[in-house]
Design a protein around this motif. Structure first.
Motif, short mmCIF file in Angstrom:
data_model
loop_
_atom_site.label_atom_id
_atom_site.label_comp_id
_atom_site.label_asym_id
_atom_site.label_seq_id
_atom_site.Cartn_x
_atom_site.Cartn_y
_atom_site.Cartn_z
N VAL A 1 4.56 -0.60 13.30
CA VAL A 1 4.32 0.86 13.52
C VAL A 1 3.81 1.56 14.33
O VAL A 1 2.95 0.81 14.96
N LEU A 2 4.27 2.35 15.48
CA LEU A 2 3.90 2.45 16.85
C LEU A 2 3.86 4.02 16.62
O LEU A 2 4.54 4.86 16.61
N VAL B 1 1.47 -1.91 2.15
CA VAL B 1 0.11 -1.82 2.36
C VAL B 1 0.06 -1.51 3.74
O VAL B 1 0.68 -2.15 4.91
N VAL B 2 -0.48 -0.08 3.81
CA VAL B 2 -0.34 -0.14 5.69
C VAL B 2 -1.55 -0.57 6.31
O VAL B 2 -3.15 -0.04 5.78
N ALA B 3 -1.14 -0.87 7.37
CA ALA B 3 -2.93 -1.83 7.81
C ALA B 3 -2.94 -1.00 9.18
O ALA B 3 -2.56 -1.10 9.77
N ALA B 4 -4.15 -0.11 9.52
CA ALA B 4 -4.27 0.31 10.82
C ALA B 4 -5.02 0.03 11.85
O ALA B 4 -5.83 -0.84 11.23
N LEU B 5 -4.14 -0.73 13.01
CA LEU B 5 -5.22 -1.73 13.47
C LEU B 5 -6.28 -0.75 14.48
O LEU B 5 -5.75 -0.15 14.98
N ALA B 6 -7.92 -0.21 14.25
CA ALA B 6 -8.44 0.07 15.42
C ALA B 6 -9.60 -0.21 14.61
O ALA B 6 -10.40 -0.71 13.85
N ALA C 1 2.25 -2.80 6.33
CA ALA C 1 2.83 -2.31 8.20
C ALA C 1 1.64 -2.11 8.59
O ALA C 1 0.53 -1.87 8.34
N LEU C 2 1.81 -2.71 9.73
CA LEU C 2 0.42 -3.10 10.28
C LEU C 2 0.83 -1.51 11.81
O LEU C 2 1.91 -1.89 12.62
N VAL C 3 0.20 -1.09 11.65
CA VAL C 3 -0.04 0.43 12.46
C VAL C 3 -0.60 -0.06 13.51
O VAL C 3 -2.38 0.09 14.06
#
Length: 279
Positions: free
Chosen positions: A135-136, A206-211, A231-233
């Motif tokens: 996800v961008l 499972v939504v994983a936010a890269l932050a 889902a890699l965001v």
């Protein structure tokens, strides 16, 4: 074998060439192209990949020296008979497009209709359904979008989803940097944000936010025990992930760093995350 309609162009203002004008005006083209249902494929390689993906050409534009090299494409079954092939001298091509056309050819392509997020990730349109998606969020640089798609294709990501304000994956720079992989990786655009992330959660992701966050887990930890549907965001270039996206995510993930570096360019980060979580 089909026969295209070869048309000699001598006037850069020829009204038949409106698809190809103002190509260097990014702001104008990013508004025009979706509204007019087209996108530009630049280079013989990208054109071939677009046609192989089932996309339809509106017309082609090239200099004489590229006509023979493109004959197998132009006379193939993927190009309907009578499709215009505009030929022009180099100076006329530059006047039409605003730049030196040195990658072989341009094609004005019909923009395909995008599926909904639910249709794409669940396989509701006949696919197998996605297990790992990217996800961008608001990535505005077309080069970064294209690079992320190329990494997604190379590292087996099932689909790419983009936020409403993300740059257009079918803008010619995105397509060129991706080397045409935007045609092979299924993608679509969210209708709402961050509401779209909640839709993914409802579909079992499972939504994983890269932050960077105090409670972030290491990418190594996520990769060691990945969820069945992930889902890699990845966030925008300057400010990273929005607070709203982080709050919606199920978990926050960070890439382990050394050398005093705290983060990577979004395109580089996407490649690392896709590689680490590959099957």
């Amino acid at each position: 074998m089909t026969q295209p309609a070869v048309v000699r162009i001598t006037d850069p203002a020829d009204p038949r060439l409106t698809d190809y004008t103002d190509l260097t005006d990014v702001r104008l083209r990013t508004v025009r192209e979706p509204a007019e249902g087209l996108y530009m494929a630049e280079s013989s390689t990208v054109i071939r990949r677009a046609l192989e993906a089932g996309h339809r050409a509106r017309s082609f534009l090239m200099s004489d020296k590229w006509l023979d090299g493109m004959s197998d494409v132009l006379e193939g079954d993927a190009v309907p008979a009578g499709t215009p092939v505009f030929l022009a001298d180099e100076d006329v091509l530059r006047a039409i497009t605003g730049f030196h056309l040195h990658r072989g050819a341009l094609a004005a392509m019909h923009r395909p209709v995008l599926p909904s997020v639910h249709q794409l990730v669940t396989g509701a349109r006949g696919g197998a359904g996605a297990r790992r998606i990217a996800v961008l969020e608001d990535v505005v640089d077309h080069t970064n979008v294209g690079a992320a798609f190329r990494s997604a294709a190379a590292l087996g990501v099932d689909a790419v989803l983009v936020s409403p304000r993300c740059a257009d994956p079918l803008y010619r720079r995105s397509v060129r940097v991706s080397m045409g992989t935007v045609f092979q990786v299924p993608w679509t655009r969210f209708a709402s944000w961050p509401g779209g992330l909640r839709e993914l959660q409802e579909d079992g992701f499972v939504v994983a936010a890269l932050a960077l966050s105090d409670d972030a887990v290491s990418l190594d930890e996520l990769a060691a025990d990945p969820p069945e549907r992930l889902a890699l965001v990845l966030g925008t270039e300057g400010h990273g992930m929005s607070a709203a996206a982080i709050e919606t995510a199920d978990t926050v993930v960070k890439i382990p760093m050394a050398g005093g570096v705290d983060s990577l360019n979004v395109a580089a980060a996407s490649a690392v995350a896709f590689w680490a979580t590959r099957a």
